[in-house]
Design an enzyme around this catalytic site. Structure first.
Site, mmCIF file in Angstrom:
data_model
loop_
_atom_site.group_PDB
_atom_site.id
_atom_site.type_symbol
_atom_site.label_atom_id
_atom_site.label_comp_id
_atom_site.label_asym_id
_atom_site.label_seq_id
_atom_site.Cartn_x
_atom_site.Cartn_y
_atom_site.Cartn_z
ATOM 1 N N TYR A 1 14.047 -30.042 40.862
ATOM 2 C CA TYR A 1 13.541 -28.674 40.720
ATOM 3 C C TYR A 1 14.684 -27.650 40.782
ATOM 4 C CZ TYR A 1 8.441 -29.336 41.115
ATOM 5 O OH TYR A 1 7.130 -29.649 40.893
ATOM 6 N N ASP B 1 5.178 -33.593 44.388
ATOM 7 C CA ASP B 1 4.320 -32.736 43.557
ATOM 8 C C ASP B 1 3.276 -33.584 42.836
ATOM 9 O OD1 ASP B 1 3.488 -30.383 42.146
ATOM 10 O OD2 ASP B 1 4.620 -31.096 40.412
ATOM 11 N N LYS C 1 12.494 -44.015 44.104
ATOM 12 C CA LYS C 1 12.621 -44.871 42.913
ATOM 13 C C LYS C 1 14.011 -45.507 42.997
ATOM 14 C CE LYS C 1 11.261 -46.473 38.859
ATOM 15 N NZ LYS C 1 10.131 -47.414 38.694
ATOM 16 N N ASP D 1 6.187 -45.622 41.639
ATOM 17 C CA ASP D 1 5.164 -46.090 40.693
ATOM 18 C C ASP D 1 4.105 -46.925 41.398
ATOM 19 O OD1 ASP D 1 7.165 -47.984 41.089
ATOM 20 O OD2 ASP D 1 7.270 -48.642 39.002
ATOM 21 N N ASP E 1 -1.142 -34.102 43.693
ATOM 22 C CA ASP E 1 -2.251 -33.842 42.761
ATOM 23 C C ASP E 1 -3.099 -35.102 42.636
ATOM 24 O OD1 ASP E 1 -1.348 -31.223 42.210
ATOM 25 O OD2 ASP E 1 -1.836 -31.401 40.081
HETATM 26 C C1 IPM Z 1 2.826 -26.894 43.502
HETATM 27 C C2 IPM Z 1 2.921 -26.329 42.110
HETATM 28 C C3 IPM Z 1 4.317 -25.752 41.900
HETATM 29 C C4 IPM Z 1 5.327 -26.879 42.091
HETATM 30 C C5 IPM Z 1 4.532 -25.056 40.554
HETATM 31 C C6 IPM Z 1 3.528 -23.956 40.329
HETATM 32 C C7 IPM Z 1 5.939 -24.536 40.423
HETATM 33 O O1 IPM Z 1 2.613 -27.303 41.159
HETATM 34 O O2 IPM Z 1 3.012 -26.139 44.471
HETATM 35 O O3 IPM Z 1 2.548 -28.079 43.642
HETATM 36 O O4 IPM Z 1 5.577 -27.667 41.153
HETATM 37 O O5 IPM Z 1 5.879 -26.990 43.184
HETATM 38 MN MN MN Z 2 1.912 -29.165 42.000
#
Ligand code: IPM
Ligand code: MN
Length: 364
Positions: A141, A243, A186, A219, A247
């Site tokens: 990042y 990240d 990884k 993975d 999700d």
């Molecule tokens: C999160 C979001 C952010 C990230 C984006 C919006 C930059 O996806 O907080 O998980 O990737 O960190």
């Molecule tokens: Mn995110």
């Protein structure tokens, strides 16, 4: 106590979920002895439109002086031109980096009433209680980026010190829980992951002999997270893997709209994940994005933001009882099937304000 809370609504559904959450904090503040003041500032796309930069200096300055920061979400199609020079997301990255918030705690605790909303079989979800500690201020990042007509690159770099501090935060948290830490990397491919694995192993061996450390490749972790989620306690990983995995992990809870997060600095995480001696400034935000598809409709799920506010009470203000009360109130609202559209069966959904109101009514 008095606390000065900086509020950053941001873009998309950000303003809606934040304005639904502030009354919850106000209800907590109404208890004897607490007073909270809220100071709103711009970040993200709205800040690109007005002052012209995704993190205005005035916002960072206010955040530095605050006791805690509550953020909604940033981003949206208006600012998503692939060739845009500035993007809303840069504001979020800059505030995380600018405040040194390297440890991002993302708890995943599926709620019994929401199990039906998860695509995963309920019997795999019962008793799942995970905290992902995502490294937040390093890695790909933040590495140098290049772009030419024919190629592009993003550098992934980690220092020993960056790995040590986030592993310490995660191991401290694991020690206060079930004593199990899974480090995800990884290492079969990436040099940064080989360093990550070495450092994690050393830190835990030397400083946390009571914590059991397991290494997982990202993975296979992505698979195990869905096939045997109960096996995990604290998971620590680098920025981008964290990240993506969180999700994915939100599907265990049934909706991205249920996952809260706390971004914290220099490792003062004590028993129960609460702060040790000193209070710690932190940034609290739902893990989801700005959901432009439903923005402005007043139907977004506010629970992740309300649960982030609970983490704010716990980690930055040291108000553990109040934090637990907010969490219990969200839990009670879920028990009563007060569901926004992401969780509800067709025709059964409440709106953002109604969901927040249900939480306030259930606060003891
Ligand atoms: C999160 C979001 C952010 C990230 C984006 C919006 C930059 O996806 O907080 O998980 O990737 O960190
Ligand atoms: Mn995110």
């Amino acid at each position: 106590m008095h606390a000065n809370i900086v509020v950053l609504p941001g873009d998309g559904i950000g303003p809606e979920i934040v304005s639904a959450t502030l009354p919850v904090l106000e209800a907590v503040a109404a208890r004897p002895g607490h007073s909270f003041s809220f100071q709103e500032h711009d970040i993200g796309g709205i800040a690109i439109d007005r002052p012209g930069e995704p993190l205005p200096a005035s916002t960072l300055e206010a955040a530095r002086k605050a006791d805690a920061i509550l953020l909604g979400a940033v981003g949206g199609p208006k600012w998503s031109d692939p060739n845009a020079k500035v993007r809303p997301e840069q504001g979020l990255l800059a505030i995380r980096k600018g405040l040194g918030l390297f440890a991002n705690l993302r708890p995943v605790r599926p709620h019994a009433a929401a199990l039906g909303a998860s695509p995963i079989k309920s019997e795999l979800l019962e008793g799942v209680d995970i905290v992902v500690v995502r490294e937040l201020t390093g890695g790909i990042y933040f590495g140098d980026k290049t772009r030419s007509a024919t190629d592009a690159s993003d550098l992934c770099r980690y220092t020993v010190a960056e790995i040590e501090r986030v592993v310490r935060s995660a191991a401290t948290l694991a020690r206060s829980r079930r004593g199990h830490l899974t480090s995800v990397d990884k290492a079969n491919v990436l040099e940064t992951s080989r360093l990550w694995r070495d450092v994690a192993a050393r830190v835990v061996r030397e400083e946390f002999p009571d914590v059991t450390l397991e290494h997982q490749l990202v993975d296979s972790m992505a698979m195990h997270l869905l096939s045997r989620p109960r096996a995990y306690d604290v998971i620590v990983t680098e920025n981008m893997f964290g990240d993506i995995l969180t999700d994915e992990a939100s599907m265990l809870a049934g909706s991205l709209g249920l996952l809260a997060s706390a971004s914290l600095g220099d490792g003062k995480i004590g028993p129960d994940g609460s702060p040790k001696a000193e209070r710690q400034v932190g940034l609290f935000e739902p893990i989801h994005g700005s959901a432009p598809d439903i923005a402005g409709k007043g139907i977004a799920n506010p629970y992740a933001t309300i649960l982030s506010a609970a983490m704010l009470l716990r980690h930055s203000l040291g108000l553990e009882a109040e934090a637990a009360a907010v969490e219990a109130a969200v839990s009670a609202a879920l028990d009563d099937r007060v569901f926004t559209a992401d969780l509800a069966a067709a025709g059964q959904a409440v709106n953002t304000q109604q969901a927040a109101q249900a939480v306030i009514e259930r606060l003891r």
